[in-house]
Each structure stands twice: as structure tokens, then as C-alpha cells.
Design an enzyme around this catalytic site. Structure first.
Site, mmCIF file in Angstrom:
data_model
loop_
_atom_site.group_PDB
_atom_site.id
_atom_site.type_symbol
_atom_site.label_atom_id
_atom_site.label_comp_id
_atom_site.label_asym_id
_atom_site.label_seq_id
_atom_site.Cartn_x
_atom_site.Cartn_y
_atom_site.Cartn_z
ATOM 1 N N HIS A 281 45.235 119.198 10.726
ATOM 2 C CA HIS A 281 45.833 117.978 11.292
ATOM 3 C C HIS A 281 46.929 118.358 12.262
ATOM 4 C CE1 HIS A 281 49.735 117.351 9.083
ATOM 5 N NE2 HIS A 281 49.139 117.893 8.052
ATOM 6 N N ASP A 293 54.175 122.061 8.878
ATOM 7 C CA ASP A 293 53.241 120.983 8.506
ATOM 8 C C ASP A 293 53.019 120.055 9.691
ATOM 9 O OD1 ASP A 293 51.675 119.132 7.259
ATOM 10 O OD2 ASP A 293 53.299 118.246 6.084
ATOM 11 N N GLU A 330 46.858 112.190 9.820
ATOM 12 C CA GLU A 330 46.717 112.700 8.452
ATOM 13 C C GLU A 330 47.857 112.193 7.595
ATOM 14 O OE1 GLU A 330 47.323 115.610 5.055
ATOM 15 O OE2 GLU A 330 48.696 114.941 6.589
ATOM 16 N N GLU A 331 49.043 112.204 8.193
ATOM 17 C CA GLU A 331 50.239 111.844 7.418
ATOM 18 C C GLU A 331 50.246 110.362 7.029
ATOM 19 O OE1 GLU A 331 51.909 114.044 6.177
ATOM 20 O OE2 GLU A 331 52.088 115.786 7.475
ATOM 21 N N ASP A 359 45.943 123.362 6.338
ATOM 22 C CA ASP A 359 47.080 122.446 6.360
ATOM 23 C C ASP A 359 48.253 123.160 5.680
ATOM 24 O OD1 ASP A 359 48.856 120.389 6.302
ATOM 25 O OD2 ASP A 359 47.593 118.997 5.178
ATOM 26 N N HIS A 457 58.382 117.932 5.481
ATOM 27 C CA HIS A 457 58.549 116.537 5.924
ATOM 28 C C HIS A 457 59.984 116.203 6.321
ATOM 29 C CE1 HIS A 457 54.519 114.693 4.388
ATOM 30 N NE2 HIS A 457 54.367 115.736 5.163
HETATM 31 ZN ZN ZN Z 1 50.006 118.498 6.307
#
Ligand code: ZN
Length: 520
Positions: A281, A293, A330-331, A359, A457
């Protein structure tokens, strides 16, 4: 995300998986076994410097676009532009598959303050798809179970009958996490006339901390989270008045895209109906640049694509076609890969032989996790063939004397829609917000008791948030597995067949991308 560790002494895989050839009947001789796929050239070509070059570009893109590369925002489009351009330059046929989705982001952090009887500030967070608002009102506890039930299962707010008519002045529903979706609780509260919703954690082990998740679709009122302890404090305060503020942006029909690259036009392959989809992603969360990420998985995937082309694999005869996919949204819940799989005709779905997913492959305090295709660590197993893909990775790490461990095949990333469609899948994961155990620190190095990626994140998931060692080791393993799947002449699946799997095997539905986005 639960982790489990395989026995440290992993039996060395016989190098037979891709070399076994059936004896030919009669005539007293046997076929020459096909040679194992030699992946050394590609591994050597896929370098940390090459991967870092892509990561630096993604960081620059984030810097120019409000610090993020989230789907539905300009930083993601610029990331897709970059990836599409590089793939075209490498000779691939590139398509940008657009789709719409329900976009949601937080513009300002949420606040929860008790204003009476005594002022007190609580730690809180905004639910995805929360409405915006500034509400000061009376707290109304909704069918609470305090102390917590022994097992998770509170039905607080799950039925509209749980809600007493909202008092005339602004009122705030105080709801306990439990068995039904957060969205059900919030929708019931809004329908009953409440002006804001506070959802606190349920209270069992593992359900104590500040809870937050996704409503899945935009709500008209503020919806925020609290820890169990803070929820109990509010519930047990007579006449509690609270001010809740949220500032969000929701859009039911925001456009984003997947970038899909196929072999150059005219490329020759032996088995054109056995496409290997290698995906990562490309989107970040809105909170940061998303360099680990999932800049890391995207950069490794792009580097593999470029080096395959540079080594002319895309011009030589490949056994199977490769399709590189850079998923969007994706998130927001695996939406890009879901869209892609759902748009395939059943004939085209049957032509997808396997999916590889990368990922997070550069976590600073990394582990070498391999998706547990055979479910040996106690989780869900993937469709038939997934165990063979797992063995490509574990066999590779074994051959390098590097420990690896299985990670639950729980549908937490973009392979989810593939395994739901019965397509075998596999991939690598270097760890997210989970905490490294002592045992893992022994196996992989790094620091026990700390997160694999403490910037998961967050705004600090920037270009300084990757381990070059992780990128080197997992990047080479990714290159190896990709080329084995593209070039193995036989024996891809345990029964020795290279025919596509026979029928779709249903697995549990894909969970959204991460626990912070859990729906209940
Ligand atoms: Zn991810």
C-alpha cells in the site's frame, strides 16, 4: 496484532520444494530435476541505496504536501505520480485505477473536559468518521456494566432501547465498548437525540487503555474515546457536565487510486494465466509521512520492479507474468485491494496465481515476520498454496542463517481480499505498534520491551524511522520470493501442481488495516 514465535531451531528446509520432479514411468530413467531458481543476481541488484532513494522521494513528497501521503489528499496523488513515472520508465504498462471512498481525517485533536462539578481534563482521541462539534452537556450513562463483565460482551448502546430520552439541554451519551460495532452505538445515540458520544474501553485485561476505532461511515455528531478508568470516573460522578470538541473532515465520495503495472507490451510468458500480483500500500495515515508504513514496502516493491526490468527479466521469457500493485486507501480499511479484487471478472480472478504483500519491512526495532500461510502458530491458515509461499520466505531466511517467525494471517493488510477470494498469498512484516519480546530480541536483535516501530501511525514515521538492516534483509527476501514465484518451473504447491487452486476457500472476513481502526 498478536505475535507468536516459531521454534528457534527451525528445521532447515530441504531445497526440494521447487526442485522435486516426478519420476518418469518406464524406460528405467528419470527426468532431470528442474534447477532451483537462482535469485542471486536480483538480490544483489535490489540494494538498500536503491530502496532509500525511493524513500527519500516519498519524504520530499510528504514535505511538500502537508506532511502526509494519505489517500484522498495531494501527497498520495504525488506518490502515485512518482511510482507510475518510475514504472513507465522501466518499461511497464501502467494503469491508474481510480475509485471513490469515504474519506475521514482529524483536523484538530479531540478534547474531553469535565466542567462540573470539578474541572478535569481527560485523555481522548477522535474516532474515524466522527462528526465535528463543540458540545457541553450532561453525561448520560448508557446500559453500563461496572465493574466490567468477566468476558468482553457488553451490549451498552447496541439497542436503541438502551437510550433514555436525551435531556432537553445538550446531552452526551457515555457508552462502553462491547459486542456491537462502534457505528451502531454512535448511530443509536444520534437517533435518540444525543449531541455527542464518548465510548470508553470495556475493562477486561487488554481492554483498559484509551479506546478508539472507526465508525466506517461519517457520523453527524462528535464521537471520541476514553480509557476504562476514565469512563468509570465519569460514570460515577453525579451531575457530571462535560465539554467535548472534535474537528474533522469527512467526505463520502473522495477519489483515490491504485497504481497497477504489468509487463511491457509483447512480453512473453510461459503461463500467461498464472499472474503473480506483488503489492504494497502506497498511502500513509494523515498523521505523518508514512515512510516505514508503508513507504518501506512500496519502495522495496518498486525497486524489485525496476531491477527485474534492468536485468532484462521482463524481456526474457518468464514462466509467469508479474503485476506490481501500489494500493490506495489501505489505511481506510484495505479499500484499494478490495476494490481491485472486486472489480476482477471471475475469469480474470482465476488467472491470479498468488499474491505477495509487503506492508512495513523497515521497522527500526524490527522482526522478520513471515505471514503464517499454514496457520501453524494457531491462527487462520491461508488458501491452499499459502503454506508453500510461506516456505519460500522461511527457507530463504534459513539459508541465510537469519531467524524468522510466523505472524498471524489475519487479513490485516492488502492480502486480505485475495485470501478471501481463495487466492494463495504470503508476505513479510517487520512489526508495527506491538512490543518486542525477550525471545524476539534474542532471535532478531533490537530492544525487548519496546515497540517494533514506536512511530507507527505518527508524525515521526519519517525518513529517520527505518532500519537499513531490515530493508536489506527483508528486501532481499522479497526479491527472492518474487523471482521464485515468477520462474519456478514446477512444484509451486505442495502437491507438486502448478495448476491454479481448485476452489475458493472462505476465511474470516478481513479486519481493517490496524487495531486503531477496529470497528468494535
Ligand atoms: Zn501499512
Amino acid at each position: 496484532m498478536r505475535k507468536s514465535i516459531a521454534s528457534a531451531a527451525v528445521a532447515v528446509m530441504a531445497a526440494s520444494l521447487f526442485t522435486a520432479a516426478p519420476a518418469v514411468a518406464g524406460k528405467g530413467h528419470t527426468d532431470q530435476a528442474p534447477k532451483p531458481v537462482n535469485t542471486r543476481k536480483l538480490e544483489r541488484a535490489v540494494t538498500v541505496n536503491g530502496v532509500l532513494q525511493h524513500l527519500r522521494e516519498l519524504q520530499v513528497i510528504a514535505n511538500r504536501n502537508d506532511g502526509n501521503r494519505a489517500s484522498g489528499l495531494p501527497g498520495h496523488t504525488a506518490s502515485a505520480d512518482y511510482v507510475a513515472k518510475r514504472l513507465r520508465q522501466a518499461g511497464y504498462t501502467v494503469k491508474r485505477q481510480k475509485f471513490t471512498f469515504a474519506f475521514s481525517r482529524e483536523l484538530e485533536p479531540a478534547t474531553v473536559n469535565q466542567t462540573a462539578p470539578t474541572p478535569q481534563e481527560f485523555e481522548t482521541a477522535t474516532f474515524d468518521y466522527s462528526g465535528s462539534g463543540d458540545v457541553t452537556g450532561q453525561i448520560v450513562g448508557i446500559d453500563l456494566t461496572i465493574p466490567a463483565p468477566a468476558e468482553p460482551g457488553s451490549t451498552s448502546g447496541c439497542e436503541s432501547a438502551d437510550f433514555p430520552a436525551a435531556p432537553a439541554e445538550p446531552s452526551i451519551a457515555l457508552i462502553q465498548r462491547g459486542s456491537c460495532a462502534f457505528a451502531d452505538k454512535a448511530n443509536n445515540a444520534e437517533a435518540a437525540g444525543y449531541d455527542a458520544v464518548i465510548i470508553f474501553n470495556e475493562g477486561q485485561d487488554g481492554r483498559q487503555e484509551l479506546t478508539v476505532g472507526t465508525l466506517g461511515a461519517p457520523s453527524g455528531i462528535p464521537v471520541v474515546g476514553l480509557s476504562y478508568q476514565d469512563g468509570v470516573a465519569l460514570a460515577s460522578t453525579d451531575g457530571a457536565q462535560v465539554r467535548v470538541t472534535t474537528s474533522t473532515e469527512n467526505d463520502l465520495n473522495r477519489t483515490t487510486e491504485n497504481v497497477i503495472a504489468d509487463l511491457p507490451a509483447g512480453a512473453k510468458v510461459k503461463h500467461p494465466d498464472q499472474t503473480i500480483v506483488v503489492g504494497a500500500h502506497l498511502d500513509s495515515v494523515a498523521a505523518g509521512a508514512g515512510i516505514n508504513d508503508n513507504g518501506s514496502g512500496s519502495a522495496v516493491t518498486l525497486e524489485i520492479a525496476e531491477q527485474l526490468a534492468a536485468l532484462k527479466y521482463t524481456k526474457k521469457k518468464l514462466q509467469r507474468p508479474v503485476r506490481f500493485a501500489f494500493w490506495g486507501a489501505e489505511e481506510a480499511g484495505l479499500l484499494g485491494s478490495e476494490h481491485y479484487v472486486s472489480e476482477l471478472s471471475s475469469a480474470n480472478r482465476a488467472k491470479i496465481y498468488a499474491n505477495l504483500n509487503f506492508d512495513m519491512v523497515g521497522s527500526p526495532n524490527y522482526a522478520r515476520f513471515v505471514y503464517d500461510g499454514d496457520g501453524s502458530s494457531g491462527g487462520v491458515s491461508g488458501p491452499p498454496g499459502s503454506e508453500a509461499i510461506e516456505k519460500i520466505f522461511t527457507g530463504y531466511f534459513d539459508s541465510k542463517n537469519l531467524a524468522s517467525a510466523p505472524t498471524d494471517f489475519d487479513g490485516r493488510s492488502d492480502y486480505g481480499p485475495f485470501i478471501e477470494a481463495g487466492i494463495p498469498a504470503g508476505g513479510l512484516f517487520s512489526g508495527a505498534e506491538g512490543i518486542k519480546t525477550e525471545k524476539e530480541a534474542t532471535l532478531f536483535g533490537g530492544t525487548a520491551g519496546e515497540a517494533y516501530d514506536a512511530c507507527y501511525h505518527s508524525a515521526c514515521d519519517d525518513i529517520t524511522n527505518v532500519s537499513t538492516k531490515a530493508l536489506a534483509e527483508l528486501g532481499d527476501a522479497a526479491a527472492h520470493a518474487t523471482l521464485v514465484l515468477l520462474q519456478a518451473r514446477t512444484g509451486l504447491f505442495p502437491d507438486g501442481s502448478i495448476a491454479p487452486r481448485s476452489k475458493a476457500q472462505k476465511v474470516s472476513p478481513a479486519a481493517p488495516g490496524n487495531p486503531a481502526h477496529a470497528a468494535r
